[in-house]
Design a protein around this motif. Structure first.
Motif, short mmCIF file in Angstrom:
data_model
loop_
_atom_site.label_atom_id
_atom_site.label_comp_id
_atom_site.label_asym_id
_atom_site.label_seq_id
_atom_site.Cartn_x
_atom_site.Cartn_y
_atom_site.Cartn_z
N PHE A 145 -34.59 70.71 40.59
CA PHE A 145 -34.46 71.67 41.68
C PHE A 145 -33.54 71.15 42.78
CE2 PHE A 145 -38.06 73.90 39.80
CZ PHE A 145 -37.66 75.21 40.00
N ILE A 149 -30.26 73.13 44.21
CA ILE A 149 -29.92 73.35 45.61
C ILE A 149 -28.47 72.96 45.87
CG2 ILE A 149 -30.34 72.45 47.94
CD1 ILE A 149 -33.31 72.49 47.31
N GLY A 163 -46.39 76.28 51.36
CA GLY A 163 -45.35 76.24 52.36
C GLY A 163 -45.79 75.64 53.68
N ALA A 291 -37.77 77.95 52.76
CA ALA A 291 -37.49 78.90 51.67
C ALA A 291 -38.73 79.10 50.81
CB ALA A 291 -36.33 78.38 50.81
N ALA A 292 -39.91 79.05 51.45
CA ALA A 292 -41.15 79.24 50.70
C ALA A 292 -41.11 80.54 49.91
CB ALA A 292 -42.34 79.24 51.67
N GLY A 295 -36.96 80.92 48.15
CA GLY A 295 -36.52 79.89 47.22
C GLY A 295 -36.45 80.34 45.78
N LEU A 307 -28.91 82.71 49.30
CA LEU A 307 -29.28 81.35 49.70
C LEU A 307 -28.04 80.52 50.01
CD1 LEU A 307 -32.14 80.27 47.24
CD2 LEU A 307 -32.32 80.60 49.70
N VAL A 316 -36.15 71.25 52.49
CA VAL A 316 -36.38 72.62 52.03
C VAL A 316 -37.82 72.77 51.56
CG1 VAL A 316 -35.76 74.36 50.28
CG2 VAL A 316 -33.97 72.95 51.32
N SER A 317 -38.45 73.87 51.91
CA SER A 317 -39.76 74.25 51.39
C SER A 317 -39.60 75.34 50.34
CB SER A 317 -40.68 74.78 52.50
OG SER A 317 -40.90 73.82 53.50
N ILE A 318 -40.31 75.21 49.22
CA ILE A 318 -40.30 76.26 48.18
C ILE A 318 -41.73 76.47 47.69
CG2 ILE A 318 -39.51 76.93 45.89
CD1 ILE A 318 -37.03 75.35 46.25
N ASP A 319 -42.14 77.72 47.59
CA ASP A 319 -43.44 78.07 47.00
C ASP A 319 -43.24 78.65 45.61
OD1 ASP A 319 -44.90 77.21 49.12
OD2 ASP A 319 -45.60 79.18 49.77
N SER A 331 -46.21 74.31 44.80
CA SER A 331 -45.13 74.36 45.78
C SER A 331 -44.44 73.00 45.81
CB SER A 331 -45.69 74.68 47.18
OG SER A 331 -46.41 75.89 47.17
#
Length: 512
Positions: A145, A149, A163, A291-292, A295, A307, A316-319, A331
């Motif tokens: 991941f 990005i 998140g 980006a919960a 993303g 994005l 970066v936050s992703i859920d 997450s």
């Protein structure tokens, strides 16, 4: 001699405890129990005609008060029968196409297979000697991941509970990095520096509440979060950010970090990273991309460009349990430079001694806020290996496309529906509108619409407030939901709204 406090009746009714321990000696009863539970779930979903039963808390509480936890039931069938009445009959079913409320997704069943496996093995991924290959699977996903990005090989990250935890971690690292670099102060060992109350975090006025929550947990307080004005599309305005930074400087406050939301909860809006990142570099600010929600576009075949410039973020936050269709919780927190994870690390002699790191042993607890941690990465791993990333991206794309179709139809056909924004992802904020109604009357009308639809189990919609006024909200994450089903929901909204505000209608002249 110590006396047992367990009632004799309970002790007599309790079966041999060892028989319930999962091992190679319990495989047959385990298989039978799992089969019975799966059959119960399948039967429930095949018969589920509504997203919710509309049960009230008082009604369910009355049932649960009758349950005596000191008295076990005779067998699994009785246990599941009881669960049917206390939970399954009245659960909220996110897979149902009439569920259009919050960021709860229907889940892909490869992830459920992973849940069975990880639950049975009960791996804890905090250290290598508790997880082995699970550690490497999680790390491989993190690396993959980070590459998606657009970061180089020095990037890293960790799976989190959601998140909120990811945003907390991003701001924790931002605070400690700033204090180390700008103040020559180590927060981890010395605590907050003098003047920490002057530190400021900048986030849009529609950012997630977890930004303020994180600031409070970090000892900075809610007031440390400076709300930055948005444009008409609910995106942080770069000019407003510059003005907010200069205003803080004039007040002798210290800018520390910017949180750029990539998919706001209400509007699905994207703060413009291409314009915000240069400002952050100019002011030497940490840039965290929340980006919960958004993303999921990392796997999108149609909307990835929304994005844009996410690779310019520091964290970066992703859920995955939102737009990747994974069960809660799943997450990740991702970081442009793995060296910054040192601010969250701690080495305990019994768990992850420094000698392990020197020997190249990967202990994920070195970079996590949690110690004991489930192998949640397996859900996403099996989904990717079974379905492939394009299939997961396609599910999110369909939800986004549906949202635009709903917006276009409502704009053209619904005169008594007020729409607030062009959809940025898969949410849509709106309300039933009547020209003769006051704001207070409209607030109450829309509150009643949502309550009635939920209580009757017809449709599950969300509610929110914008500038103090009450609105309804669609959140679409179900690729099987069709436009005509949303049109049915709007028809129900209009019917209840017109009934509620009927006294405001002007009397019609009788026909001649």
């Amino acid at each position: 001699m110590l006396m047992s406090t367990t009632p004799a009746s309970v002790a007599a009714a309790t079966p041999n405890a060892e028989q319930f321990l999962f091992s190679d000696q319990a495989l047959l009863p385990y298989q039978a129990a799992m089969s019975e539970a799966i059959q119960r779930v399948c039967r429930q979903l095949s018969q589920q005609t509504k997203p919710t039963s509309g049960v009230t808390p008082a009604q369910l509480q009355q049932q649960l008060q009758q349950v005596d936890l000191t008295q076990p039931l005779a067998d699994l069938s009785q246990v599941l029968d009881e669960l049917q009445t206390t939970y399954l009959n009245d659960a909220v079913y996110f897979h149902h196409p009439h569920y259009m409320a919050h960021l709860n997704c229907p889940i892909v069943y490869p992830a459920l297979v992973a849940e069975v496996i990880s639950g049975a093995i009960n791996t804890s991924v905090d250290t290598w000697d508790q997880s082995a290959g699970a550690t490497l699977i999680e790390q491989h996903l993190i690396d993959w991941f980070c590459q998606h990005i657009g970061w180089a090989q020095q990037a890293d990250g960790i799976f989190t509970s959601g998140g909120t935890q990811s945003n907390l971690m991003g701001l924790l690292l931002a605070r400690d990095h700033f204090c180390e670099q700008q103040l020559d102060h180590c927060v981890k060992t010395q605590g907050l520096p003098a003047g920490a109350g002057r530190l400021r975090i900048f986030a849009s006025e529609v950012s997630h509440f977890s930004v303020k929550k994180s600031a409070a947990l970090l000892g900075l307080g809610h007031n440390a979060v400076v709300p930055v004005a948005c444009d008409q599309d609910y995106r942080m305005c770069p000019l407003a950010l510059r003005e907010a930074l200069h205003q803080c400087q004039r007040q002798d406050l210290i800018p520390m970090a910017v949180v750029a939301t990539q998919g706001t909860t209400d509007f699905g809006s994207f703060d413009p990273l291409p314009q915000l990142a240069p400002i952050c570099r100019e002011w030497n600010l940490w840039l965290h991309a929340d980006a919960a929600y958004g993303g999921g576009l990392l796997l999108s075949n149609q909307y990835r460009q929304r994005l844009a410039a996410i690779e310019l973020a520091d964290s970066v936050s992703i859920d995955f349990h939102k737009s990747f269709f994974q069960p809660v919780s799943c997450s990740a927190f991702l970081l442009r430079n793995r060296q910054w994870l040192k601010y969250a690390g701690y080495h305990a002699d019994y768990l992850n001694p420094r000698i392990d790191a020197a020997a190249g042993i990967p202990n994920l607890v070195d970079k996590s806020l949690q110690t004991t941690r489930r192998f949640d990465a397996l859900k996403l791993w099996l989904s990717l290996r079974w379905m492939g990333p394009n299939a997961i991206g396609e599910l999110f794309d369909k939800a986004i496309t549906l949202t635009q179709q709903v917006y276009d139809w409502m704009s053209a056909e619904c005169d008594d529906i007020e729409l607030l924004h062009q959809p940025g992802l898969s949410t849509l904020v709106f309300r039933f509108y009547h020209a003769e109604a006051s704001d207070a009357q409209l607030d109450e009308c829309n509150r009643q619409i949502r309550r009635r639809l939920f209580d009757e189990g017809r449709f599950a919609l969300a509610a929110t407030k914008v500038n103090g006024r009450g609105y309804l909200k669609f959140t679409f994450l179900n690729a099987t939901t069709q436009l005509d089903q949303v049109q049915q929901a709007i028809a129900a909204v209009q019917q209840i709204g017109r009934q509620t505000l009927q006294p405001l209608d002007k009397p019609q002249e009788a026909c001649a």
